[in-house]
Design a protein around this motif. Sequence first.
Motif, short mmCIF file in Angstrom:
data_model
loop_
_atom_site.label_atom_id
_atom_site.label_comp_id
_atom_site.label_asym_id
_atom_site.label_seq_id
_atom_site.Cartn_x
_atom_site.Cartn_y
_atom_site.Cartn_z
N GLU A 61 -4.78 3.81 -8.16
CA GLU A 61 -6.01 4.41 -7.63
C GLU A 61 -6.15 5.82 -8.20
O GLU A 61 -5.28 6.67 -7.97
CB GLU A 61 -5.98 4.43 -6.10
N GLU A 63 0.15 -0.84 -4.70
CA GLU A 63 -0.94 0.15 -4.84
C GLU A 63 -0.36 1.55 -4.75
O GLU A 63 0.59 1.79 -3.97
CB GLU A 63 -1.97 -0.06 -3.73
N ASP A 94 -1.53 6.05 -5.47
CA ASP A 94 -2.60 7.03 -5.67
C ASP A 94 -2.15 8.07 -6.69
O ASP A 94 -0.98 8.48 -6.66
CB ASP A 94 -2.90 7.74 -4.34
N LYS A 144 -7.17 8.94 -7.65
CA LYS A 144 -7.56 9.67 -6.43
C LYS A 144 -8.10 11.05 -6.79
O LYS A 144 -9.09 11.50 -6.22
CB LYS A 144 -6.33 9.79 -5.53
N HIS A 157 0.83 -1.22 0.00
CA HIS A 157 0.00 0.00 0.00
C HIS A 157 0.86 1.26 0.00
O HIS A 157 1.63 1.47 0.93
CB HIS A 157 -0.89 -0.05 1.25
N HIS A 178 -0.94 10.88 -2.38
CA HIS A 178 -2.22 10.48 -1.81
C HIS A 178 -3.19 11.64 -1.58
O HIS A 178 -4.33 11.62 -2.02
CB HIS A 178 -2.00 9.73 -0.48
#
Length: 237
Positions: free
Chosen positions: A102, A36, A38, A104, A9, A50
């Motif tokens: 992701e 993972e 962002d 974001k 993560h 993030h």
Amino acid sequence: MNAFTVFAHRGAAGTEPENTLRSFRKALACGAEWVELDVHSVEGVPVVFHDNRLNRRTKGSGVISRRPLEYVLSLDAGLGERIPLLDEVLSLLSGKAGVNIELKGRRTAEPVAALLADRLSGGAWTPEHLLVSSFDPAELSRFSRLMPQIRLGALFRKAPADMGAVPPGQGLFSLHLHKRAVSAEIVDRAHGRGLRVFVYTVNDPADAARLKNMGVDGVFTDFPERFLPSRDGFPPT
Ligand code: G3P
Ligand code: MG
């Protein structure tokens, strides 16, 4: 993907500055097969970060997507690391780990799709090593229209009361649920629709074992070293 997938993560965010190349190198050194990260769009360029705002992770200020790219790239994101471009992270991970991108920030679908199209056509990446997720169904839908061949993950902080809330469209592969949102019932319902279930953020291997018994297909962790056999040494060169 493995029977039980461990996503590193934001890289190895428990021990390194999150979402930096250093953090992703550590994740690889821990043996991570999936990472993972962002993404926000800055001047139409996907960058890996993030928060919406710069102040928690850097000495900068303001909303990242509204600042000039040159300014964003001048900031220290921890231990002298700068905020990386998605392009740079893809180069680092290519052939070594799959990546869950992701979406974001707003308006990330288009620039991420353009970058991935380029990487796929160059042969550096194949669709099975990519998974694109978002809390924002509209962003996911836009991405799906641009790249229907890429797997999608729908993110939820709370359990969707009804699977009808899952955004429709091609490519939906998985539900990504907060650990407080997961239950055996929702796992069964998701599996009934052919969807995998991945849970964030799980840092205790005992919790991961419990989730695995529940039928969960994988977890996101800040501490990949607790979950994976070491691949090689750290710190990286
Ligand atoms: O993608 C799983 C997880 O990263 C979602 O929440 O806030 O950590 O990006 P967040
Ligand atoms: Mg995330």
